[in-house]
Motif scaffolding. Structure first.
Motif, PDB file in Angstrom:
ATOM      1  N   MET A 170       0.843  -1.198   0.000  1.00  0.00           N
ATOM      2  CA  MET A 170       0.000   0.000   0.000  1.00  0.00           C
ATOM      3  C   MET A 170       0.878   1.247   0.000  1.00  0.00           C
ATOM      4  N   VAL A 171       0.245   2.368  -0.355  1.00  0.00           N
ATOM      5  CA  VAL A 171       0.932   3.659  -0.358  1.00  0.00           C
ATOM      6  C   VAL A 171       0.353   4.465   0.805  1.00  0.00           C
ATOM      7  N   LEU A 172       1.213   5.154   1.533  1.00  0.00           N
ATOM      8  CA  LEU A 172       0.752   6.030   2.614  1.00  0.00           C
ATOM      9  C   LEU A 172       1.016   7.469   2.173  1.00  0.00           C
ATOM     10  N   ALA A 173       0.000   8.319   2.275  1.00  0.00           N
ATOM     11  CA  ALA A 173       0.166   9.683   1.745  1.00  0.00           C
ATOM     12  C   ALA A 173      -0.527  10.699   2.631  1.00  0.00           C
ATOM     13  N   GLY A 174      -0.189  11.967   2.404  1.00  0.00           N
ATOM     14  CA  GLY A 174      -0.787  13.054   3.171  1.00  0.00           C
ATOM     15  C   GLY A 174      -2.055  13.568   2.500  1.00  0.00           C
ATOM     16  N   GLU A 175      -2.209  14.877   2.492  1.00  0.00           N
ATOM     17  CA  GLU A 175      -3.423  15.491   1.928  1.00  0.00           C
ATOM     18  C   GLU A 175      -3.351  15.553   0.412  1.00  0.00           C
ATOM     19  N   ASN A 176      -4.524  15.554  -0.218  1.00  0.00           N
ATOM     20  CA  ASN A 176      -4.660  15.864  -1.651  1.00  0.00           C
ATOM     21  C   ASN A 176      -3.807  14.938  -2.513  1.00  0.00           C
ATOM     22  N   TYR A 177      -3.812  13.659  -2.167  1.00  0.00           N
ATOM     23  CA  TYR A 177      -2.980  12.702  -2.907  1.00  0.00           C
ATOM     24  C   TYR A 177      -3.518  12.549  -4.338  1.00  0.00           C
ATOM     25  N   GLY A 178      -2.619  12.666  -5.320  1.00  0.00           N
ATOM     26  CA  GLY A 178      -3.003  12.451  -6.724  1.00  0.00           C
ATOM     27  C   GLY A 178      -3.525  13.693  -7.416  1.00  0.00           C
ATOM     28  N   GLN A 179      -3.162  14.882  -6.912  1.00  0.00           N
ATOM     29  CA  GLN A 179      -3.625  16.102  -7.587  1.00  0.00           C
ATOM     30  C   GLN A 179      -2.986  16.189  -8.977  1.00  0.00           C
ATOM     31  N   GLU A 204       1.196  -4.550  12.951  1.00  0.00           N
ATOM     32  CA  GLU A 204       1.864  -5.740  13.511  1.00  0.00           C
ATOM     33  C   GLU A 204       1.774  -5.761  15.032  1.00  0.00           C
ATOM     34  N   LYS A 205       1.799  -4.549  15.640  1.00  0.00           N
ATOM     35  CA  LYS A 205       1.753  -4.521  17.112  1.00  0.00           C
ATOM     36  C   LYS A 205       0.325  -4.577  17.629  1.00  0.00           C
ATOM     37  N   ASN A 206      -0.585  -4.968  16.731  1.00  0.00           N
ATOM     38  CA  ASN A 206      -1.986  -5.067  17.085  1.00  0.00           C
ATOM     39  C   ASN A 206      -2.667  -3.729  17.346  1.00  0.00           C
ATOM     40  N   GLU A 207      -2.050  -2.669  16.860  1.00  0.00           N
ATOM     41  CA  GLU A 207      -2.669  -1.351  17.059  1.00  0.00           C
ATOM     42  C   GLU A 207      -3.630  -1.067  15.909  1.00  0.00           C
ATOM     43  N   PRO A 208      -4.853  -0.646  16.227  1.00  0.00           N
ATOM     44  CA  PRO A 208      -5.796  -0.372  15.142  1.00  0.00           C
ATOM     45  C   PRO A 208      -5.543   1.001  14.507  1.00  0.00           C
ATOM     46  N   VAL A 209      -5.720   1.077  13.213  1.00  0.00           N
ATOM     47  CA  VAL A 209      -5.645   2.355  12.499  1.00  0.00           C
ATOM     48  C   VAL A 209      -7.015   2.571  11.874  1.00  0.00           C
ATOM     49  N   LYS A 210      -7.716   3.597  12.372  1.00  0.00           N
ATOM     50  CA  LYS A 210      -9.097   3.776  11.910  1.00  0.00           C
ATOM     51  C   LYS A 210      -9.106   4.508  10.565  1.00  0.00           C
ATOM     52  N   VAL A 211      -9.906   3.996   9.626  1.00  0.00           N
ATOM     53  CA  VAL A 211     -10.044   4.690   8.340  1.00  0.00           C
ATOM     54  C   VAL A 211     -11.509   5.042   8.109  1.00  0.00           C
ATOM     55  N   GLN A 212     -11.696   6.241   7.558  1.00  0.00           N
ATOM     56  CA  GLN A 212     -13.053   6.631   7.155  1.00  0.00           C
ATOM     57  C   GLN A 212     -13.248   6.034   5.789  1.00  0.00           C
ATOM     58  N   ALA A 260      -4.549   7.674   2.806  1.00  0.00           N
ATOM     59  CA  ALA A 260      -4.127   9.074   2.693  1.00  0.00           C
ATOM     60  C   ALA A 260      -4.964   9.946   3.617  1.00  0.00           C
ATOM     61  N   ARG A 261      -4.493  11.172   3.832  1.00  0.00           N
ATOM     62  CA  ARG A 261      -5.302  12.105   4.632  1.00  0.00           C
ATOM     63  C   ARG A 261      -6.438  12.660   3.789  1.00  0.00           C
ATOM     64  N   SER A 262      -6.224  12.827   2.491  1.00  0.00           N
ATOM     65  CA  SER A 262      -7.327  13.132   1.566  1.00  0.00           C
ATOM     66  C   SER A 262      -6.867  12.868   0.145  1.00  0.00           C
ATOM     67  N   PHE A 263      -7.849  12.783  -0.781  1.00  0.00           N
ATOM     68  CA  PHE A 263      -7.541  12.445  -2.175  1.00  0.00           C
ATOM     69  C   PHE A 263      -8.020  13.536  -3.124  1.00  0.00           C
ATOM     70  N   ALA A 264      -7.322  13.663  -4.268  1.00  0.00           N
ATOM     71  CA  ALA A 264      -7.831  14.505  -5.348  1.00  0.00           C
ATOM     72  C   ALA A 264      -8.883  13.698  -6.121  1.00  0.00           C
ATOM     73  N   ARG A 265      -9.895  14.395  -6.641  1.00  0.00           N
ATOM     74  CA  ARG A 265     -11.087  13.728  -7.191  1.00  0.00           C
ATOM     75  C   ARG A 265     -10.782  12.729  -8.306  1.00  0.00           C
ATOM     76  N   ILE A 266     -10.071  13.177  -9.357  1.00  0.00           N
ATOM     77  CA  ILE A 266      -9.921  12.290 -10.525  1.00  0.00           C
ATOM     78  C   ILE A 266      -9.074  11.073 -10.141  1.00  0.00           C
ATOM     79  N   HIS A 267      -8.038  11.307  -9.338  1.00  0.00           N
ATOM     80  CA  HIS A 267      -7.173  10.174  -8.996  1.00  0.00           C
ATOM     81  C   HIS A 267      -7.920   9.165  -8.124  1.00  0.00           C
ATOM     82  N   PRO A 282      -5.516  12.110  11.788  1.00  0.00           N
ATOM     83  CA  PRO A 282      -4.359  12.551  11.017  1.00  0.00           C
ATOM     84  C   PRO A 282      -3.029  12.219  11.700  1.00  0.00           C
ATOM     85  N   SER A 283      -3.049  12.039  13.038  1.00  0.00           N
ATOM     86  CA  SER A 283      -1.772  11.758  13.710  1.00  0.00           C
ATOM     87  C   SER A 283      -1.265  10.341  13.387  1.00  0.00           C
ATOM     88  N   ASP A 284      -2.185   9.470  12.887  1.00  0.00           N
ATOM     89  CA  ASP A 284      -1.730   8.139  12.460  1.00  0.00           C
ATOM     90  C   ASP A 284      -0.735   8.261  11.322  1.00  0.00           C
TER      91      ASP A 284
END
Ligand code: MIC
Ligand code: SF4
Length: 641
Positions: A522-531, A606-614, A552-559, A576-578
């Motif tokens: 997977m790819v991890l990205a910040g805001e407005n990924y794929g603008q 791996e450490k069994n920590e959950p990462v919540k995604v919307q 990502a923290r947010s995505f660009a529409r077309i991407h 966002p702190s994740d």
């Protein structure tokens, strides 16, 4: 809510969904446009749908991006596109005729029509009152097949223009000003609808400059009303019959408002490496420049180049500078020639390039090492010019011409008397016979060169996945970062295995080998990924390398739409702190099988920590992803039928 122009056009074309901001809607598409860099893939996808003809009112296939013919690849692709157009009923625009958006505005775009194009600057046609939206090639292929275009109902922003432009300010300065105010993600999920008395001060090509760069705001599209100025433009283009008057209803309601006083606009520039890094040109006074380039779909109209020619007339550009000029279309070129303006440009020392995208997509015209390049284009992402360490500033043609003369930025107070802003001449030359219209009896043969490699087949999304983070990237990653432009890479657009070798090459040369070794990730990205660019290859090639999710923290529409079309999960980090906590190589588990439309979910580290995604995916989007992409879904539905 009712009555704004955007809603009126959407309502007239609505085939599914409710017009509630954010809700999924489907609209009927009247026109499509494709260009060669995205068009070969779109045509391959259209072929895969198995229809005998396109089912739109009008579909045009332009060749304007990959016009360098260094070897067989690009010319073979052009021949493929020409044969597909003839077989399936599309109009074909050969290389050198002009840039798709400029040509479409001049020859085909019409008020009130819906247009989708496999290029992010398709909203240029909003300048004439079309509802014109950029999309991935597969979405355009489906529209060519008569399928509705699916999008989220945008919020409509009323951009109220007051006053008139003064001095040396032009349309480009207006949009650079708006970009500075709203930022490269300020238009996400929105349509910018221009209204107010200031609209009357702007010609159709000036309006098109503004709607063109709405793409840089991340907006779904931008639109101007169709008024007497629009009628006059269409009359001069010899197609007054395409005119219909279009305005918002009196008292129309909007979701948001923005006021712009045109009389306060001054010459602006966008600094490296983002179109929203606005600065007044007078603040750059004295900055030495190596190259100036005038053209692109933002600023290559007759008025743009006439202005340039009259500023340069009888003078020479600064000795150390290179000036490149690409007219937007042969119509523009012919007008310059007829009026002797071409001679003024040549005599100034400018290099005249063909009517095509050229340096805008790094197709030639790269600046020198560590060079400062001043361009009338719309994007200045790092490396896009083809020179990784170049610094690109975006400006208007007037600023560009003065900069070429001075060899450096000078404050507009030293530029002398401003030129008037020009309209079109009375006898605009007609270039329609340069297009190849589809014959009555379509030929059946399609020419496929060895560069056209069949689309890879993708497997469905497994219910349970363990995915390492293959790369962690910052905010505002553009599709140019994911998949670079330029002559070498762009000529591989019809060959996914070959082009995938370049994924993230500018950010991390080891990405490809890491992805291949991991098999999946997977790819991890910040805001407005794929603008930025609509190139679906920025989703398709990572998918080929095994990318199954982007967090990502947010995505660009077309991407985001392209990721879904090719079976990649676009997931938004809830906290966002994740983003700060997660690292490259960390493995996350996800139970995609349990994903429900619109419901938050958890990935487990791996450490069994959950990462919540919307998870904002709709039922239809999840279905596409579970099938491994939209083409699989369409194929499977056909099998079941
Ligand atoms: C661009 O300006 O980035 C392009 C090149 O026109 C792209 C399309 C492409 O990558 O083929 C776009 O804007 O969508
Ligand atoms: Fe062509 Fe540049 Fe316009 Fe893209 S932005 S369509 S590359 S001129």
């Amino acid at each position: 809510m009712s009555g704004n122009l955007t809603r009126k056009i959407i309502e007239e074309h609505l085939v599914s969904g409710k017009m509630v901001p954010g809700g999924e809607i489907g609209i009927r598409i009247d026109q499509t446009l494709t260009q060669d860099a995205t068009g070969t893939m779109a045509c391959l996808q259209f072929e895969a749908l198995g229809l005998p003809r396109v089912r739109t009112e009008l579909s045009v296939s332009y060749v304007d991006h990959n016009t360098l013919q260094m070897g067989f690849r690009n010319p073979d692709d052009h021949r493929y596109l020409r044969s597909v157009a003839a077989k399936f009923g599309m109009i074909f625009s050969p290389a050198g005729t002009g840039i798709c958006h400029q040509l479409h505005l001049e020859n085909f775009a019409a008020p009130g029509k819906t247009l989708i194009g496999s290029d992010s600057h398709t909203p240029t046609a909003g300048g004439i009152g079309s509802l014109a939206i950029g999309a991935g090639g597969l979405s355009v292929a489906l529209a060519m097949a008569g399928e509705p275009y699916i999008l989220n109902m945008p919020r409509v922003v009323r951009v109220h223009l007051e006053g008139r432009l003064t001095g040396h300010a032009g349309a480009k300065d207006i949009i650079l000003h708006i970009l500075e105010r709203l930022s490269v993600k300020g238009g996400t999920g929105k349509v910018l609808e221009y209204t107010g008395p200031g609209t009357a001060d702007l010609s159709v090509p000036e309006r098109a400059t503004i709607t063109n760069m709405g793409a840089e705001l991340g907006a779904t599209t931008s639109i101007f009303p169709a008024d007497s100025t629009t009628r006059e433009f269409l009359r001069l283009m010899n197609r007054e019959q395409d005119f219909q008057e279009l305005h918002p209803d009196p008292g129309a309601e909007y979701d948001e408002e923005l006021f712009v006083d045109l009389s306060a606009i001054v010459p602006m520039a966008a600094r490296p490496h983002m179109p929203d890094l606005g600065i007044r040109v007078d603040e750059l006074d004295g900055l030495r420049v190596d190259q100036v380039a005038i053209g692109s779909c933002t600023n290559s109209s007759y008025a743009d180049l006439k202005n340039t020619a009259l500023i340069l007339k009888g003078r020479r550009i600064a000795p150390d500078i290179e000036l490149l000029i690409s007219p937007g279309s042969k119509q523009v070129f012919k007008m310059l020639t007829r009026e002797g303006l071409l001679e003024d440009l040549m005599d100034s020392g400018a290099r005249i390039l063909e009517c095509a995208c050229g340096p805008c997509i790094g197709m030639g015209g790269s600046p020198v090492s560590r060079g400062v390049s001043v361009r009338t284009f719309n994007r200045n992402f790092e490396g896009r010019s083809g020179t990784q360490d170049a610094r690109v500033y975006l400006v208007s043609p007037v600023t560009a011409a003065h900069t070429a003369l001075n060899g450096c930025f000078r404050s507009p107070k030293f530029w002398g008397e401003p030129q008037p802003r020009f309209g079109l001449p009375e006898n605009v030359p007609d270039i329609r016979d340069l297009f190849v219209f589809p014959p009555e009896e379509p030929p059946q043969e399609i020419y496929r060169g060895p560069n056209i490699v069949p689309l890879p087949r993708f497997d469905p999304l497994p219910a349970k996945l363990r995915l390492p983070v293959l790369i962690k990237c910052s905010d505002n990653i553009s599709t140019d970062h994911i998949l670079p432009g330029g002559a070498q890479v762009t000529s591989l657009r019809s060959n996914i295995p070959a082009i995938s070798e370049f994924i993230f090459s500018r950010l991390d040369p080891d990405f490809v080998s890491r992805a291949q070794k991991a098999g999946r990730g997977m790819v991890l990205a910040g805001e407005n990924y794929g603008q930025g660019s609509s190139r679906e290859h920025a989703a398709l090639a990572p998918r080929y390398l095994g990318v199954r999710a982007v967090l990502a923290r947010s995505f660009a529409r077309i991407h985001r739409a392209n990721l879904i079309n090719f079976g990649i999960l676009p997931l938004i980090l809830d906290d966002p702190s994740d983003y700060d906590r997660l690292r490259q190589d960390q493995v996350l588990e996800l139970d995609a099988g349990s994903f429900k439309p619109g419901q938050a979910a958890h990935l487990i580290s791996e450490k069994n920590e959950p990462v919540k995604v919307q998870n904002d995916l709709t039922r239809a989007e999840l279905e596409i992803i579970f099938h491994g992409g939209l083409l699989n879904l369409v194929r499977n539905k056909k099998k079941d039928a």
